[in-house]
Design a protein around this motif. Structure first.
Motif, PDB file in Angstrom:
ATOM      1  N   ILE A 175     -80.711  43.449   0.491  1.00 23.86           N
ATOM      2  CA  ILE A 175     -79.504  42.783   0.949  1.00 23.86           C
ATOM      3  C   ILE A 175     -78.359  43.773   1.120  1.00 23.86           C
ATOM      4  O   ILE A 175     -77.616  43.732   2.107  1.00 23.86           O
ATOM      5  N   ALA A 176     -78.202  44.689   0.166  1.00 24.70           N
ATOM      6  CA  ALA A 176     -77.096  45.641   0.224  1.00 24.70           C
ATOM      7  C   ALA A 176     -77.178  46.526   1.454  1.00 24.70           C
ATOM      8  O   ALA A 176     -76.159  46.842   2.083  1.00 24.70           O
ATOM      9  N   LYS A 177     -78.391  46.942   1.818  1.00 20.73           N
ATOM     10  CA  LYS A 177     -78.573  47.826   2.969  1.00 20.73           C
ATOM     11  C   LYS A 177     -78.855  47.066   4.260  1.00 20.73           C
ATOM     12  O   LYS A 177     -78.996  47.668   5.315  1.00 20.73           O
ATOM     13  N   GLN A 178     -78.952  45.727   4.164  1.00 21.15           N
ATOM     14  CA  GLN A 178     -79.251  44.900   5.326  1.00 21.15           C
ATOM     15  C   GLN A 178     -80.515  45.401   6.032  1.00 21.15           C
ATOM     16  O   GLN A 178     -80.535  45.584   7.251  1.00 21.15           O
ATOM     17  N   ARG A 179     -81.564  45.597   5.231  1.00 21.43           N
ATOM     18  CA  ARG A 179     -82.807  46.132   5.772  1.00 21.43           C
ATOM     19  C   ARG A 179     -83.992  45.321   5.269  1.00 21.43           C
ATOM     20  O   ARG A 179     -84.063  44.972   4.096  1.00 21.43           O
ATOM     21  N   THR A 180     -84.903  45.011   6.183  1.00 18.32           N
ATOM     22  CA  THR A 180     -86.088  44.224   5.858  1.00 18.32           C
ATOM     23  C   THR A 180     -87.333  44.944   6.348  1.00 18.32           C
ATOM     24  O   THR A 180     -87.370  45.413   7.487  1.00 18.32           O
ATOM     25  N   GLU A 181     -88.361  45.033   5.499  1.00 23.81           N
ATOM     26  CA  GLU A 181     -89.616  45.677   5.879  1.00 23.81           C
ATOM     27  C   GLU A 181     -90.778  44.709   5.666  1.00 23.81           C
ATOM     28  O   GLU A 181     -90.829  44.006   4.652  1.00 23.81           O
ATOM     29  N   PHE A 182     -91.714  44.684   6.622  1.00 22.28           N
ATOM     30  CA  PHE A 182     -92.881  43.825   6.537  1.00 22.28           C
ATOM     31  C   PHE A 182     -94.133  44.634   6.845  1.00 22.28           C
ATOM     32  O   PHE A 182     -94.089  45.601   7.608  1.00 22.28           O
ATOM     33  N   ASN A 183     -95.265  44.222   6.254  1.00 19.91           N
ATOM     34  CA  ASN A 183     -96.526  44.939   6.457  1.00 19.91           C
ATOM     35  C   ASN A 183     -97.672  43.963   6.681  1.00 19.91           C
ATOM     36  O   ASN A 183     -97.720  42.895   6.082  1.00 19.91           O
ATOM     37  N   GLY A 184     -98.594  44.355   7.569  1.00 23.44           N
ATOM     38  CA  GLY A 184     -99.819  43.592   7.768  1.00 23.44           C
ATOM     39  C   GLY A 184     -99.697  42.437   8.734  1.00 23.44           C
ATOM     40  O   GLY A 184     -99.147  41.399   8.388  1.00 23.44           O
ATOM     41  N   ASP A 185    -100.184  42.625   9.950  1.00 24.39           N
ATOM     42  CA  ASP A 185    -100.210  41.562  10.958  1.00 24.39           C
ATOM     43  C   ASP A 185     -98.846  40.883  11.072  1.00 24.39           C
ATOM     44  O   ASP A 185     -98.713  39.671  10.923  1.00 24.39           O
ATOM     45  N   VAL A 186     -97.830  41.676  11.361  1.00 22.07           N
ATOM     46  CA  VAL A 186     -96.452  41.169  11.437  1.00 22.07           C
ATOM     47  C   VAL A 186     -96.197  40.569  12.813  1.00 22.07           C
ATOM     48  O   VAL A 186     -96.584  41.133  13.838  1.00 22.07           O
ATOM     49  N   VAL A 187     -95.533  39.420  12.820  1.00 21.97           N
ATOM     50  CA  VAL A 187     -95.166  38.760  14.073  1.00 21.97           C
ATOM     51  C   VAL A 187     -93.661  38.506  14.060  1.00 21.97           C
ATOM     52  O   VAL A 187     -93.137  37.853  13.161  1.00 21.97           O
ATOM     53  N   LEU A 188     -92.971  39.041  15.068  1.00 18.92           N
ATOM     54  CA  LEU A 188     -91.540  38.801  15.237  1.00 18.92           C
ATOM     55  C   LEU A 188     -91.351  37.986  16.507  1.00 18.92           C
ATOM     56  O   LEU A 188     -91.941  38.307  17.543  1.00 18.92           O
ATOM     57  N   SER A 189     -90.529  36.946  16.425  1.00 25.80           N
ATOM     58  CA  SER A 189     -90.263  36.132  17.617  1.00 25.80           C
ATOM     59  C   SER A 189     -88.762  35.881  17.743  1.00 25.80           C
ATOM     60  O   SER A 189     -88.043  35.798  16.750  1.00 25.80           O
ATOM     61  N   LYS A 190     -88.326  35.770  18.980  1.00 25.34           N
ATOM     62  CA  LYS A 190     -86.917  35.451  19.296  1.00 25.34           C
ATOM     63  C   LYS A 190     -86.947  34.705  20.618  1.00 25.34           C
ATOM     64  O   LYS A 190     -86.968  35.321  21.682  1.00 25.34           O
TER      65      LYS A 190
END
Length: 209
Positions: free
Chosen positions: A49-64
Motif C-alpha cells: 500500500i505504501a509504495k502503491q505496487r501490486t505483484e501477481f504470479n501464475g496465469d495472471v489475467v488483467l482486464s480493463k
C-alpha cells in the motif's frame, strides 16, 4: 524466460520504422479508458500500500473493459495521480498476450511478446521481444506487424517498430503484412471499413518508463 534490458528502448540502438494508420480511422475502444482495472492470478501475489505496487504470479489475467492481458508475472504500479504502469512477463513457451476491441464492430487489436508494458496515462502498449501485433476483422487477420519491439499508441493508433536480434524474423528485420482491403472481409461484397497502414514521415516520441 529471457529478460530484455530497458536499454533496448533507448534511441539510436536499433533502426526504427514507424507506420501510421490512415487519418479518420476509428480508435481502440474508447469506453475502456474509464473502466476499472481488474487482476486475478493462480498463485496469488502481494500488495504494498505504501509504495502503491501490486505483484501477481501464475496465469495472471488483467482486464480493463474489452482489454485483456495474460501473463505469467505482473507488476502494477500506481502513480501519484491515479494512473497505472503495468509490467508483464511471460515464460518459456508461453508469451504475454494482449487483446482489445476497436470502435469498429467486430475489429480488435491483439499481440504477443516475451514482455509487455502498458501505461494507462499515455494509453500505450509496448511489446518487447519476438513481438507480433495483428489487426483482426472477426477471426481474420487484416494486418500484421512483427519486430523486436513494437510500441502501439491506442489514442493515435500508430505503431512504432524496431528490429534486432529478438525480432521473430530470422534476420532481425521488422516485417509488415497488409492484406488487400477486400480480402479481410470476404466473402462479403462490401469493402472493409477497417484502417490502412501507411508510412509516417516522422518517428513517434518515445516514452521513458
Amino acid at each position: 524466460m529471457k529478460l530484455y534490458p530497458r536499454s533496448l528502448l533507448l534511441p539510436g540502438l536499433l533502426a526504427a520504422l514507424v507506420l501510421g494508420l490512415a487519418a479518420g480511422a476509428a480508435q481502440a475502444e474508447k469506453a475502456d479508458r474509464g473502466k476499472p482495472l481488474n487482476i486475478s492470478s493462480k498463485n496469488g501475489g502481494s500488495v504494498e500500500i505504501a509504495k502503491q505496487r501490486t505483484e501477481f504470479n501464475g496465469d495472471v489475467v488483467l482486464s480493463k473493459g474489452s482489454l485483456v492481458l495474460r501473463a505469467e508475472k505482473l507488476d502494477v504500479r500506481e502513480t501519484g495521480d491515479g494512473y497505472h504502469q503495468v509490467y508483464a512477463n511471460g515464460q518459456t513457451g508461453k508469451q504475454v498476450s494482449f487483446r482489445q476491441a476497436r470502435d469498429i464492430p467486430g475489429e480488435a487489436i491483439e499481440g504477443l511478446a516475451d514482455q509487455l508494458e502498458y501505461d494507462t496515462r499515455s494509453d500505450t502498449v509496448r511489446f518487447i521481444g519476438n513481438a507480433v501485433v495483428r489487426r483482426l476483422q472477426g477471426t481474420t487477420v487484416a494486418d500484421e506487424v512483427t519486430g523486436a519491439v513494437i510500441l502501439f499508441d491506442n489514442r493515435s493508433e500508430v505503431f512504432t517498430l524496431e528490429g534486432g536480434q529478438s525480432s521473430p524474423h530470422p534476420s532481425g528485420r521488422v516485417r509488415v503484412v497488409m492484406m488487400p482491403r477486400g480480402a479481410a472481409s470476404e466473402p462479403a461484397a462490401t469493402p472493409a471499413s477497417g484502417i490502412q497502414l501507411k508510412p509516417s514521415t516522422s518517428l513517434s516520441p518515445r516514452k521513458t518508463p
